[in-house]
Design an enzyme around this catalytic site. Sequence first.
Site, PDB file in Angstrom:
ATOM      1  N   HIS A 174      -0.949  -2.170   2.476  1.00  0.00           N
ATOM      2  CA  HIS A 174      -1.586  -0.925   2.914  1.00  0.00           C
ATOM      3  C   HIS A 174      -1.474  -0.774   4.431  1.00  0.00           C
ATOM      4  O   HIS A 174      -1.391  -1.759   5.169  1.00  0.00           O
ATOM      5  CB  HIS A 174      -3.035  -0.803   2.417  1.00  0.00           C
ATOM      6  CG  HIS A 174      -4.046  -1.701   3.050  1.00  0.00           C
ATOM      7  ND1 HIS A 174      -5.013  -2.351   2.319  1.00  0.00           N
ATOM      8  CD2 HIS A 174      -4.285  -2.050   4.342  1.00  0.00           C
ATOM      9  CE1 HIS A 174      -5.787  -3.053   3.130  1.00  0.00           C
ATOM     10  NE2 HIS A 174      -5.363  -2.893   4.365  1.00  0.00           N
ATOM     11  N   GLU A 196      -3.960   2.741   0.263  1.00  0.00           N
ATOM     12  CA  GLU A 196      -3.739   1.696  -0.735  1.00  0.00           C
ATOM     13  C   GLU A 196      -2.525   2.034  -1.615  1.00  0.00           C
ATOM     14  O   GLU A 196      -2.136   3.210  -1.704  1.00  0.00           O
ATOM     15  CB  GLU A 196      -4.983   1.562  -1.617  1.00  0.00           C
ATOM     16  CG  GLU A 196      -6.240   1.108  -0.873  1.00  0.00           C
ATOM     17  CD  GLU A 196      -6.265  -0.387  -0.591  1.00  0.00           C
ATOM     18  OE1 GLU A 196      -5.212  -0.989  -0.329  1.00  0.00           O
ATOM     19  OE2 GLU A 196      -7.374  -0.959  -0.625  1.00  0.00           O
ATOM     20  N   ASN A 219      -1.541  -6.295   0.590  1.00  0.00           N
ATOM     21  CA  ASN A 219      -0.936  -5.451  -0.455  1.00  0.00           C
ATOM     22  C   ASN A 219      -0.094  -4.330   0.157  1.00  0.00           C
ATOM     23  O   ASN A 219       0.226  -3.356  -0.501  1.00  0.00           O
ATOM     24  CB  ASN A 219      -2.015  -4.866  -1.369  1.00  0.00           C
ATOM     25  CG  ASN A 219      -2.930  -3.881  -0.645  1.00  0.00           C
ATOM     26  OD1 ASN A 219      -2.797  -3.672   0.552  1.00  0.00           O
ATOM     27  ND2 ASN A 219      -3.853  -3.282  -1.368  1.00  0.00           N
ATOM     28  N   ASP A 278      -9.314   4.484  10.382  1.00  0.00           N
ATOM     29  CA  ASP A 278     -10.164   4.442   9.184  1.00  0.00           C
ATOM     30  C   ASP A 278     -11.570   3.948   9.476  1.00  0.00           C
ATOM     31  O   ASP A 278     -11.866   3.463  10.569  1.00  0.00           O
ATOM     32  CB  ASP A 278      -9.504   3.562   8.100  1.00  0.00           C
ATOM     33  CG  ASP A 278      -8.956   2.251   8.649  1.00  0.00           C
ATOM     34  OD1 ASP A 278      -9.365   1.845   9.752  1.00  0.00           O
ATOM     35  OD2 ASP A 278      -8.124   1.626   7.970  1.00  0.00           O
TER      36      ASP A 278
HETATM   37  C1  GLP Z   1      -7.914  -3.578   6.987  1.00  0.00           C
HETATM   38  C2  GLP Z   1      -7.601  -2.315   7.798  1.00  0.00           C
HETATM   39  C3  GLP Z   1      -6.166  -2.218   8.171  1.00  0.00           C
HETATM   40  C4  GLP Z   1      -5.665  -3.572   8.630  1.00  0.00           C
HETATM   41  C5  GLP Z   1      -5.707  -4.548   7.498  1.00  0.00           C
HETATM   42  C6  GLP Z   1      -5.275  -5.957   7.881  1.00  0.00           C
HETATM   43  O1  GLP Z   1      -8.198  -3.391   5.667  1.00  0.00           O
HETATM   44  N1  GLP Z   1      -8.003  -1.106   7.184  1.00  0.00           N
HETATM   45  O2  GLP Z   1      -5.992  -1.224   9.161  1.00  0.00           O
HETATM   46  O3  GLP Z   1      -4.345  -3.463   9.085  1.00  0.00           O
HETATM   47  O4  GLP Z   1      -6.983  -4.600   6.926  1.00  0.00           O
HETATM   48  O5  GLP Z   1      -6.303  -6.647   8.500  1.00  0.00           O
HETATM   49  P1  GLP Z   1      -6.117  -7.993   9.301  1.00  0.00           P
HETATM   50  O6  GLP Z   1      -5.448  -7.612  10.576  1.00  0.00           O
HETATM   51  O7  GLP Z   1      -7.507  -8.494   9.531  1.00  0.00           O
HETATM   52  O8  GLP Z   1      -5.283  -8.881   8.469  1.00  0.00           O
END
Ligand code: GLP
Length: 249
Positions: free
Chosen positions: A138, A143, A136, A67
């Site tokens: 995702h 989402e 959440n 992404d």
């Molecule tokens: C972001 C990314 C995800 C990631 C998530 C968790 O929004 N788009 O790919 O897994 O957040 O992030 P973190 O690893 O910083 O908790």
Amino acid sequence: MKILYAKDADTLSRYAADRFVEQIKSNPKSILGLATGSTPKKMYEYLGEDTHVGKVSFSEATSFNLDEYVGLAADHPASYHYFMEEYFFSKVDFKEGANSLPNGVAENLEKEALDYDQRIQDVGELDILILGIGSNAHIGFNEPDDVFEPLTHVVALDHSTRQDNARFFNSIDEVPTHAISLGMRAIMRAKKVLLLAFGENKAEAIRDLVKGKVDPKVPASILQLHANATILIDEGAASLLDESDYTSI
Ligand code: GLP
């Protein structure tokens, strides 16, 4: 789905890095699916060290990221292009042009999303995909929704996601409202999926993923249907599970 537990995140990051090393050794031309976020940072660090000491080489491999934020150019410090360059691409030996991320500043974002999807379909399946998970539930930026989106798409970010990610910006107002995310088809077609989850703020998402039903309101729950998905959880992320739900490594 295999659920593996270690008390600390480092053990799990090393475990995930070893799976990448194994994959590249079995096929140096592997197609890697990559994620951003704080969670995979340590895994990338291990892979950087492994490359440095000659244990692995990414010179024949290619990668696709999950992404990118809409509106952030590659040189924006909070962009996922920037993150990947800083924490992984600059530390290993990919060839120029081997790494792809969606372009968050494309003139026609819908077209960019579909073109990105097509490029992945053209090369075939991802051989190995690393995922984090949002609080959440995702994955990528898929989402919670009424349906699982199959293709790469432009998505409006949940307020909770923008709040979670505000720590990478000066304030929540600077967090983009939209992103381009790989859809569920490419995720589900990946030959091997590793999902890392660290800390108590992931515990509810992990409980719903492991014990709940498959539901687009819990996007990660689709992995229950994946033929080769491994969920790697530390003490905090496992805090709402029973010991019988996982195997320790
Ligand atoms: C972001 C990314 C995800 C990631 C998530 C968790 O929004 N788009 O790919 O897994 O957040 O992030 P973190 O690893 O910083 O908790």
